[in-house]
Design a protein around this motif. Sequence first.
Motif, PDB file in Angstrom:
ATOM      1  N   ASP A 180      49.489  39.065  41.163  1.00 46.39           N
ATOM      2  CA  ASP A 180      49.028  38.620  42.475  1.00 46.39           C
ATOM      3  C   ASP A 180      47.974  37.525  42.348  1.00 46.39           C
ATOM      4  O   ASP A 180      47.608  36.901  43.345  1.00 46.39           O
ATOM      5  N   GLY A 181      47.471  37.315  41.126  1.00 43.48           N
ATOM      6  CA  GLY A 181      46.476  36.284  40.922  1.00 43.48           C
ATOM      7  C   GLY A 181      46.066  36.216  39.468  1.00 43.48           C
ATOM      8  O   GLY A 181      46.535  36.997  38.619  1.00 43.48           O
ATOM      9  N   THR A 182      45.186  35.270  39.148  1.00 38.28           N
ATOM     10  CA  THR A 182      44.647  35.119  37.797  1.00 38.28           C
ATOM     11  C   THR A 182      43.137  35.311  37.826  1.00 38.28           C
ATOM     12  O   THR A 182      42.467  34.972  38.807  1.00 38.28           O
ATOM     13  N   LEU A 183      42.601  35.852  36.729  1.00 37.04           N
ATOM     14  CA  LEU A 183      41.169  36.081  36.562  1.00 37.04           C
ATOM     15  C   LEU A 183      40.720  35.396  35.277  1.00 37.04           C
ATOM     16  O   LEU A 183      41.108  35.813  34.182  1.00 37.04           O
ATOM     17  N   ARG A 184      39.917  34.340  35.413  1.00 36.07           N
ATOM     18  CA  ARG A 184      39.404  33.619  34.249  1.00 36.07           C
ATOM     19  C   ARG A 184      37.932  33.964  34.071  1.00 36.07           C
ATOM     20  O   ARG A 184      37.144  33.856  35.014  1.00 36.07           O
ATOM     21  N   ALA A 185      37.549  34.384  32.867  1.00 38.23           N
ATOM     22  CA  ALA A 185      36.166  34.756  32.562  1.00 38.23           C
ATOM     23  C   ALA A 185      35.435  33.557  31.978  1.00 38.23           C
ATOM     24  O   ALA A 185      35.782  33.074  30.899  1.00 38.23           O
ATOM     25  N   VAL A 186      34.413  33.070  32.682  1.00 32.49           N
ATOM     26  CA  VAL A 186      33.645  31.894  32.286  1.00 32.49           C
ATOM     27  C   VAL A 186      32.157  32.242  32.358  1.00 32.49           C
ATOM     28  O   VAL A 186      31.726  32.933  33.284  1.00 32.49           O
ATOM     29  N   ARG A 187      31.383  31.789  31.390  1.00 29.74           N
ATOM     30  CA  ARG A 187      29.939  31.965  31.488  1.00 29.74           C
ATOM     31  C   ARG A 187      29.422  31.185  32.697  1.00 29.74           C
ATOM     32  O   ARG A 187      29.800  30.033  32.931  1.00 29.74           O
TER      33      ARG A 187
END
Length: 269
Positions: A44-51
């Motif tokens: 249903d979506g994307t989750l990008r982990a960024v500082r």
Amino acid sequence: MLAFAKGHGTLNDFVCFSDAEGRLELSDEQLRFLCDRRAGIGGDGTLRAVRARHVPGYEGHGDAWFMDYRNADASIAEMCGNGLRVFLRYLEQEGLIDESPVDIVTRAGVRHGEFLPDGQICVTMGTPTIGPDPITVTVAGESFPARVVDVGNPHAAVVLEPGRLAGLDLSVEPGYPAEVYPNQANVEFVEFAGDDRVVMRVWERGVGETFSCGTGTVAAAVAAATASGHSGRRWRVDPPGGSLVVDLSGPEATLTGPAVIVARGTVNL
């Protein structure tokens, strides 16, 4: 090649990947590919982990994690409650956090997550607001009064009479006033199933009907609380994908539910 994890919270599913230094800016086409359930990974979506220090305009703690959430059509969303819990589970299992509670930066502000002894995750959802006047939502030519609810992202919540929920045709996007929602809206349809329990279905902007929506369950609870006159209580909200608990008794709403990582792999972009 992109290393990813696939996770879900009450069957609201996401493709997760890390990009600590903010160097990986995927195109809209690539994001849509990742969410494609036939040609890609599916979600249903994307989750990008960024500082957070790499987020333009953010002036808080730079080592905090920023949740860059995109809908399945690659459009930007301010907040996602189920996604936030899955994001926390992903960070935990990747060894990227080692404390609880933990602060996560989102486009709707800083949210706090806590890993509970029973395996569930509780997250803060900010202070939801509800508009004073109802609007009109249309489904298959039928009109319903709805309340405008803000949970860091826009919602229209319809409280239905008993027996109406299952028969709604949500194969196409419900209609709502464009001037109220210039960036589109998530639309919840809510039916009472007890004094402190509601069932719901949801149309998510940029996705379609989904099995669950975390911010949508908060909007559903707010609309139910307003309709029933019981604003400061805990609500069990049952979307098709499972059960979630929304607590409206504090200064911020909280959302408690499961979050599971089901697979890891690499994908050729």
